[in-house]
Design an enzyme around this catalytic site. Structure first.
Site, mmCIF file in Angstrom:
data_model
loop_
_atom_site.group_PDB
_atom_site.id
_atom_site.type_symbol
_atom_site.label_atom_id
_atom_site.label_comp_id
_atom_site.label_asym_id
_atom_site.label_seq_id
_atom_site.Cartn_x
_atom_site.Cartn_y
_atom_site.Cartn_z
ATOM 1 N N HIS A 60 39.006 114.878 84.811
ATOM 2 C CA HIS A 60 38.031 115.787 85.413
ATOM 3 C C HIS A 60 37.288 116.527 84.305
ATOM 4 O O HIS A 60 37.822 116.734 83.207
ATOM 5 C CB HIS A 60 38.734 116.817 86.297
ATOM 6 N N GLU A 62 36.637 119.645 83.813
ATOM 7 C CA GLU A 62 37.302 120.846 83.298
ATOM 8 C C GLU A 62 38.432 120.502 82.335
ATOM 9 O O GLU A 62 38.579 121.132 81.281
ATOM 10 C CB GLU A 62 37.891 121.683 84.447
ATOM 11 N N CYS A 90 39.172 121.947 91.537
ATOM 12 C CA CYS A 90 40.220 121.448 92.427
ATOM 13 C C CYS A 90 41.540 122.148 92.063
ATOM 14 O O CYS A 90 41.594 122.909 91.089
ATOM 15 C CB CYS A 90 40.346 119.939 92.264
ATOM 16 N N CYS A 93 42.617 121.455 88.335
ATOM 17 C CA CYS A 93 41.778 122.117 87.341
ATOM 18 C C CYS A 93 41.934 123.633 87.397
ATOM 19 O O CYS A 93 41.963 124.289 86.354
ATOM 20 C CB CYS A 93 40.326 121.697 87.524
#
Length: 161
Positions: A60, A62, A90, A93
């Site tokens: 992801h 992040e 999410c 993260c």
């Protein structure tokens, strides 16, 4: 501890940088999510969604930005940093943000299906954790939302063909 800070000109400036990262994801047919981490007025970590390319649920924006920022400053603690992210984090993260001790996160669009900075849960401001994160929401929200909507619209059209 629901706290919404006011936007600054830096919030807009760096969200534009996060949008540039999201465009990179879009360019490789990944969900267009982008992130930058700023420390003392400089971007020290950048990331964009690479889940499909890396075949990893961990890729992801992040997470990738946190890894780069930590390497750059030589510490897993990113105290004094601000994260700018085009889509609400999410659960994974949000947890990584708390673990990295990032004090402030600026969010473009909220994520009603998976967001953990206020939409479904608010892990960033959970008082039972040893670290809470100041959040700023809705910075360049329309640009962030349009990019996501256009991406998924295009994806649905490709699947029809």
């Amino acid at each position: 501890m629901e706290k919404q800070a006011e936007w600054t000109s830096d919030d807009i400036k760096y969200m534009k940088e996060a949008l540039k990262q999201a465009k990179k994801a879009e360019g490789i047919e990944e969900v267009p999510i982008g992130c930058v981490i700023v420390y003392q007025g400089r971007v020290i970590g950048r990331g964009y969604n690479r889940r499909n390319i890396q075949a990893s649920a961990l890729a992801h924006a992040e997470i990738l930005a946190i890894q780069k920022a930590s390497k750059k400053i030589g510490d897993w603690r990113l105290e004094g940093c601000t994260m700018y992210i085009t889509l609400e984090p999410c659960p994974m993260c949000a947890g990584a943000i708390v673990q990295a001790r990032i004090p402030k996160v600026v969010i473009g669009a909220m994520n009603p299906k998976a967001g953990c900075a206020g939409s479904i849960l608010n892990l960033l401001q959970e008082s039972r954790f040893n670290h809470q994160v100041e959040t700023v929401r809705g910075v360049l929200e329309e640009e962030c939302q349009v990019m996501m909507k256009d991406f998924f619209k295009s994806l649905r059209e490709k699947k029809k063909k």
